[in-house]
Structure formats: C-alpha cells, structure tokens
Design an enzyme around this catalytic site. Structure first.
Site, PDB file in Angstrom:
ATOM      1  N   ARG A 176       0.846  -1.197   0.000  1.00  0.00           N
ATOM      2  CA  ARG A 176       0.000   0.000   0.000  1.00  0.00           C
ATOM      3  C   ARG A 176       0.877   1.241   0.000  1.00  0.00           C
ATOM      4  O   ARG A 176       1.573   1.520   0.978  1.00  0.00           O
ATOM      5  CB  ARG A 176      -0.937   0.029   1.206  1.00  0.00           C
ATOM      6  CG  ARG A 176      -1.786   1.315   1.226  1.00  0.00           C
ATOM      7  CD  ARG A 176      -3.003   1.231   2.136  1.00  0.00           C
ATOM      8  NE  ARG A 176      -2.682   1.236   3.540  1.00  0.00           N
ATOM      9  CZ  ARG A 176      -3.607   1.389   4.516  1.00  0.00           C
ATOM     10  NH1 ARG A 176      -4.896   1.537   4.189  1.00  0.00           N
ATOM     11  NH2 ARG A 176      -3.251   1.351   5.779  1.00  0.00           N
ATOM     12  N   ASP A 456      -3.495   3.278  14.281  1.00  0.00           N
ATOM     13  CA  ASP A 456      -2.696   3.818  13.190  1.00  0.00           C
ATOM     14  C   ASP A 456      -3.235   5.198  12.846  1.00  0.00           C
ATOM     15  O   ASP A 456      -4.054   5.762  13.578  1.00  0.00           O
ATOM     16  CB  ASP A 456      -2.673   2.872  11.984  1.00  0.00           C
ATOM     17  CG  ASP A 456      -4.032   2.708  11.312  1.00  0.00           C
ATOM     18  OD1 ASP A 456      -5.006   3.406  11.701  1.00  0.00           O
ATOM     19  OD2 ASP A 456      -4.134   1.883  10.392  1.00  0.00           O
TER      20      ASP A 456
END
Length: 541
Positions: A176, A456
C-alpha cells in the site's frame, strides 16, 4: 531519523534528493530516478487538479451540500460489464494481515499463516526518510527471499533470529503506497516534490515487478483514500506508464482499492470501471471511512457522531456501506474485502481478553455472513480466529456467487448518522489516543498499541476530527451535561501527562509535549486540517 543534506544530490533529468540514509544509492539508481521523473511529469498536473477538485467538493459539503450518486455516470452503474479475471494467487484472500514495512514486521507477517500481507507505507508507517528507504530495502529482500533480521542480544539474553519461510508457505505480498494528498518532500522533480504514493509504488515496482511477475505474484497493490473515479483513472495512467517503462504487459500490476472515503462509496461502480483491466476488489476501510464521514460533514450539526466506541459496523449507515460494497463487487466479479479487527491480545486478564476476542468473532461472523470474501486483522494471534470463522462459513475460495440482490441502499441510508452519546471517558480517550499516536508518529513509529487496540493514522484521525467537530459545534454537551468547549479540552490536555504516568516508557514518550501542543493548535484552528499527517509531516526529518 535521517539527516537532511546541506546540499541536495542532483540526479538525472531534473531530480533532486535532499536526504540521506544507508543504502539509498542502490535504491535510487539513475534508472529508478528516470522512472520517477517521467512519472511525475505525466501525473503531477492531473494530481494537482484532482486535489483542487477535492477542495471544491468539500466547500460544497461545508455549505450544506450532501454526497450523492452521480447522474453523469449512470450508464456505468447500469451497464453490463465485469472486471478482468482475477489472478490465481488472489482467488482466496480470506484473512489478510497488515502492518508497517520494517524487517521484523515483514518477516513475521509473511510467515504468519495469513493469505495476504499488506505491507503499508501509508497509515501504519511514519514517513521518515530512514523508514521509507529501509522499508523498500526490506521488501526487496522479501521478494528475493533473502530478508533476515536479528534482535541484538541484551541483558544476557541471546539475540533472536528472524528468517522467511519457504516462498510457497508465505502470505501473498500486497503493497500500500501513500495517498494522492501526500508529498515526498525529499525527492523533487523540476523543483516540485513528487507524490508520496508514486514514489512508494514506482520504486517498489522498479526493483521487484519482474521477479514477482515471474513468480505469478503480481506485483499487487492496495490503493488508499480515493474520492472519485477520476482519481482511480489517474492511478490507471500511472500504472500503465510504469508497466510500459518496465516492459511489463499492460494489466500485469493488479490493485485493490480501499473504499475509505464517503465520496467514494457513491462511485464504487465507477472506480471499478476505471481500473477494470487490473482491479481485483474493493475493501471496507472502516476506520478511514468513519474519519471521512466526520470530515465530509464537519459543518453539519445534524451529523455529529457519538464517541468512537459507539460507532460500530452494526450502525445503519456503516451496515449500508458494507452491504452495498458487497453487492457492487460481486455484480462486477471482484472481491469484497471486509475491514480491520484492531484488537490485540490482552495479557494478564483472561476475562477481558476473552471479551475482546468475542468481539472479533462476532465481527468476522457478521462479515462472512453478509458475503465478504475476506477480512483484515492487525495481530497474528487473530489470524486463527478469523480463519476458522471464514473456513466454516465460506468453504469456497470466495463468495462471488452471493449477489445480495436484497440490498436496496439509497443516498439517505449512506449519510444517516448513528445515535449515541459522548461521555467524559470518550472525550478524554480521544485526547489520549490522538496525543499518544501523534507522539509516536513524530518519533518515527506509525503503528502503536494503545489500550489493547492497534492504533494507526486512521484511528487517530477519528479522534482528532471528532474533537474538532465537537468543539466547533455550538451547545454540544457530554452525557453528564458538561458543555463541550475549549476549557474542557485544555483540562484534558493539562491532565494527560499525569494520567499517562511514566511517559518515557511509551512509544514516542519524549515527544508527548510536542504532540499536545500540535493537537491543541489543530483543535483551535477555525478550519479542520484535511489530514493530521500533513502538518505533522513538517516535523519529520
């Protein structure tokens, strides 16, 4: 943290690199820099146009406008078409694990028993130059099968060795890159920073694409934070350009798109169509999606959400989002991936741990029963839990035959806010999560366990955006009747260090004061910052 060079290194064709890290010369070869330069010149004008379109669209929302399905693309939504055939390595994705790109994480994740590992340069990596260079080196070693890592010996204990299992026993690697909104400030072309996502994706492809293609493993990518079909088409242009430059067949590089912005859920057919020669699925990026809902409707007093713990996937607007994604993907022959279980095992409290794992089981049972083809976990201990549930209820590699023709979702279903409250604990918890995560991120750590959840950037964004919206909404109260105002925030910030205790023992503990000051500023600003990582990035390197 990498040192910024006093004088930039001038690469070929107008490229400048203004930072240094061990081993970067082997990574940023003249040919790699040529690829980055050509890609930047092709994509950057269109990227800036798309970012400007985001600002214009948000102004419409701020003025009271509502997201809706596009009339000009009705033909795509109602047309008969499918995405290209899915590669064999991605037919079965029932459990995926995600995490940052440091060597230990990469080895453990590839060895974890998950079907897929998403190596994340975005929400779980703090983009210091050292982290980015080391992350690319880790992935090169992983693809080559040579990656190893040793924990140094300490306090009389021997060092621990980490090595990869045989290739056929490893999870499939998907990378990603960063989203369109983020620059890579250490690399510029013709005096302009290159897009962070292009840097991440193109550099990985340059060094690994041919070897992965020879192994029938892609390369594969997750594309984050798209808001429109035009942004998807921009990725298509970039990927096609990279394939041509590297001599790969068109469509060789496959992608999965995260549907993690509110505007994107209204364009899922269109996003699939724009990438139809290479897309293999969409993913319910639930945490970023909640953040996007908050950000999109930041000026809408009637769409203030309750505290994060009450905004679960069983809430009607999130249930509608996930079920529409399943219906859309299966209609087009693509995977419908479920969302993240952020829980981590709770040591020392068996009862609390069992309650947490029960929530994971319920969430994964909901996903597989609804028709999802796979799911995400943040910790290796959750892989067997998720896998057992999907094995029991999804004996085939996927559930493309579950068409969900029963799903009837309209605009109002997707934007209706959930009901709930804001408690003192919820308010103070948002302050703590945001400060602790931000401190760790500033210190180079983008993935942080806080109260037995893996936090996150996406989850920190929920906390940060909720605080801003609550504070800028007039006459909003906590469940006990306390007015939510800046005095309440100041008390929470002042009391936080005492609540945390020995901050030196926390990830990024030495940067708590910086994080408090930054959150205080961002919360007071009249305009909500589009992303926490944009102002925070100025503090890195």
């Amino acid at each position: 943290m990498s040192a910024v060079l006093a004088h930039p290194t001038h690469g070929p064709n107008g490229v400048e690199v203004t930072a240094s890290a061990p081993g970067q010369d082997a990574l940023l070869t003249p040919a790699a820099l040529e690829l980055l330069a050509s890609l930047h010149r092709l994509i950057e004008p269109q990227r800036q146009a798309r970012l400007a379109a985001r600002i214009e669209r948000q102004a419409f929302f701020d003025a009271g406008g509502l997201a809706d399905f596009r009339e000009d693309t009705r033909g795509i939504r109602e047309g008969e078409w499918k995405v290209a055939a899915l590669p064999s390595a991605l037919q079965d994705r029932r459990v995926e694990i995600t995490g940052p790109v440091d060597p230990k994480m990469v080895i453990n994740a590839l060895n974890s028993g998950a079907k897929v590992f998403m190596a994340d340069f975005e929400d779980s990596t703090s983009p210091t130059w050292a982290n980015l260079v080391a992350g690319q080196q880790s992935l090169i070693g992983a693809v080559a099968g040579t990656l190893q890592f040793t924990v140094p010996a300490a306090n009389g204990a021997p060092g621990k060795q980490y090595a990869l299992k045989p290739f056929e026993e490893q999870a499939v690697l998907i990378v990603r890159p960063r989203g369109w909104h983020l620059d890579e400030k250490h690399v510029s072309v013709d005096g302009t920073p290159i897009a962070g996502g292009l840097f991440d994706l193109a550099l990985f492809a340059f060094h690994n694409a041919k070897l992965l293609a020879a192994k029938d493993r892609g390369p594969y990518f997750y594309l984050p934070k798209l808001q429109s079909m035009e942004e998807a088409a921009l990725w298509e242009s970039a990927l096609s350009h990279i394939e041509a430059a590297l001599g790969l067949p068109q469509g060789q590089m496959k992608v999965t798109v995260l549907i993690e912005t509110l505007p994107a859920v209204f364009e899922m057919h269109e996003i699939l169509h724009a990438l139809r020669s290479r897309i293999v699925g969409l993913n319910c990026g639930r945490w970023d999606y909640i953040f996007s809902y908050l950000k999109t409707f930041r000026r809408h007093r009637d769409k203030v959400l309750p505290e994060r713990g009450q905004v679960t996937m069983t809430q009607p607007f999130l249930k509608a989002y996930s079920e529409l994604l399943i219906q859309t993907c299966h209609q087009r022959g693509a995977h419908a991936m479920g969302g993240m279980a952020a829980q981590i095992p709770i040591s020392g409290d068996e009862a609390a741990n069992e309650q947490a794992m029960a929530r994971v089981r319920a969430d994964k049972l909901r996903e597989v029963s609804a028709g999802h083809d796979g799911t995400w976990v943040a910790h290796p201990a959750l892989i067997p839990i998720a896998r057992d549930i999907f094995d029991e209820h999804m004996p085939a590699p996927n559930q493309h035959g579950v068409l969900r023709d029963d799903v009837k979702v309209g605009r109002d279903d997707l934007i209706k806010p959930s009901l709930g409250t804001i408690t003192t604990a919820g308010f103070e918890g948002s302050v703590e999560v945001c400060v602790r995560y931000l401190a760790a991120w500033l210190d180079g750590n983008g993935c942080v366990p806080i109260h037995w959840l893996m936090e996150d950037a996406a989850t920190a964004e929920i906390s940060r955006t909720q605080l801003w919206q609550w504070l800028h909404s007039e006459n909003l109260h906590l469940a006990d009747g306390t007015l939510i105002d800046f005095a309440l925030l100041e008390r929470a910030l002042l009391n936080l260090p005492a609540r945390l205790g020995d901050t030196d023992a926390l990830p990024g503990g030495k940067r708590i004061a910086e994080a408090i000051a930054l959150l205080d500023k961002l919360s007071h600003d009249d305009e909500l910052a589009e992303f926490l990582t944009l102002p925070a990035y100025e503090y890195l390197d």
